[in-house]
Design an enzyme around this catalytic site. Structure first.
Site, mmCIF file in Angstrom:
data_model
loop_
_atom_site.group_PDB
_atom_site.id
_atom_site.type_symbol
_atom_site.label_atom_id
_atom_site.label_comp_id
_atom_site.label_asym_id
_atom_site.label_seq_id
_atom_site.Cartn_x
_atom_site.Cartn_y
_atom_site.Cartn_z
ATOM 1 C CE LYS A 173 -5.691 -1.188 -1.004
ATOM 2 N NZ LYS A 173 -4.594 -0.343 -0.491
ATOM 3 C CG ASP A 194 -1.726 1.198 1.394
ATOM 4 O OD1 ASP A 194 -2.327 1.624 0.392
ATOM 5 O OD2 ASP A 194 -1.799 1.754 2.524
ATOM 6 C CG LEU A 195 1.729 5.633 -1.902
ATOM 7 C CD1 LEU A 195 3.243 5.506 -1.914
ATOM 8 C CD2 LEU A 195 1.275 6.294 -3.199
ATOM 9 C CG ASP A 196 -2.198 7.303 0.091
ATOM 10 O OD1 ASP A 196 -1.335 8.145 -0.188
ATOM 11 O OD2 ASP A 196 -3.125 7.002 -0.668
ATOM 12 C CD GLU A 247 -3.501 -1.691 2.978
ATOM 13 O OE1 GLU A 247 -3.633 -0.813 3.853
ATOM 14 O OE2 GLU A 247 -3.863 -1.528 1.817
ATOM 15 C CG ASP A 248 -2.079 2.730 6.392
ATOM 16 O OD1 ASP A 248 -2.352 2.245 5.274
ATOM 17 O OD2 ASP A 248 -2.399 3.893 6.718
ATOM 18 C CB SER A 254 -1.768 2.791 -3.810
ATOM 19 O OG SER A 254 -2.453 3.964 -3.441
ATOM 20 C CB ALA A 255 -7.394 2.703 -3.290
ATOM 21 C CB THR A 279 -0.147 10.695 1.174
ATOM 22 O OG1 THR A 279 0.198 9.311 1.139
ATOM 23 C CG2 THR A 279 0.818 11.495 0.346
ATOM 24 C CE LYS A 293 -5.135 6.122 8.796
ATOM 25 N NZ LYS A 293 -4.291 5.631 9.880
#
Ligand code: BG6
Ligand code: MG
Length: 226
Positions: free
Chosen positions: A151, A13-15, A175-176, A120-121, A21, A49
């Site tokens: 997700k 995941d990115l954010d 993932e966060d 990432s979404a 971000t 999120k």
């Protein structure tokens, strides 16, 4: 049972995993919610999120009892407005905004011969990776425009695994978000959850923050937990 020696790749995941971000998404949604008269709460912010742009707007409208108030065109105007604001907020991002431990982990992956992709979404993910200077650390990025389901559906992690050309049991997903951890688990990959929101979805592996992510910690976690 999956063992550390089976692992060949990572889906990120990115954010909130690579860079913070998540706080800019939250700020932009918070301002939009205030504008349309929906009361903001930290709980609502954390539920958003990992959730796609339009799904996020729908959740905000539902939280304010406004789910039937706007036409599809009006909703598109709101999401475009939120994105314009978000893009302004991320303009100043530099490699210094990579979260603690992530640069070292990406170097470990490279020198260890592991491959990685982005799940990432966010349609802004390519731009953010470029600003962070780490685009080349990833074999590819899933294009969220190609997804039928967001997700916690596993689709995005399955596609990120396809980019790696690996089986789910050879992959760890990072993932966060709780929706993201659910998605990783449903894809058959092993979930490494980061932070408290991720913990609630019971990932197989968990760290309190990105600073704790390393191959040695993952190997130890897999020996103890799986
Ligand atoms: C996810 C974020 O990564 O991307 C969500 O966690 C965001 O908060 C989603 O809504 C979509 O991002 P974007 O940049 O396409 O609006
Ligand atoms: Mg995230």
């Amino acid at each position: 049972m999956v063992e550390f020696s089976d692992i060949k790749g990572f889906t990120f995941d990115l954010d909130g995993v690579i860079t913070d971000t998540a706080k800019f998404h939250e700020q932009a949604w918070h301002d939009l919610a205030t504008q349309i008269g929906v009361t903001w709460s930290d709980d609502l912010g954390s539920q958003l999120k990992g959730i796609s742009r339009m799904d996020s707007l729908n959740m905000i409208l539902s939280a304010g009892g406004q789910q039937n108030k706007y036409s599809d065109d009006e909703k598109l105007t709101f999401t475009a407005q939120k994105n314009t604001h978000y893009v302004e907020l991320i303009q100043g991002i530099t490699p210094a905004d990579i979260l603690p431990g992530v640069t070292a982990f990406l170097s470990e992956l490279k020198s260890g011969g592991y491959i990685a992709s982005i799940a990432s979404a966010s349609k802004n993910a390519p731009k953010i990776l470029e600003k962070l200077g780490i685009t080349d650390n990833f074999v590819g990025i899933v294009d969220p425009a190609t997804l039928s389901h967001g997700k916690p559906d596993p689709e995005i992690f399955t596609k990120a695994g396809d980019i790696l050309k690996l089986d789910p049991n050879q992959i760890i997903g990072l993932e966060d978000a709780s929706a993201g951890v659910e998605a990783i688990k449903a894809s058959g990959q092993t979930a490494l959850g980061i932070g408290l929101a991720a913990k609630s979805a019971s990932p197989q592996l968990w760290v309190a923050s990105t600073a704790e992510i390393s191959l040695a910690n993952i190997a130890a976690g897999m020996r103890n937990n799986l």
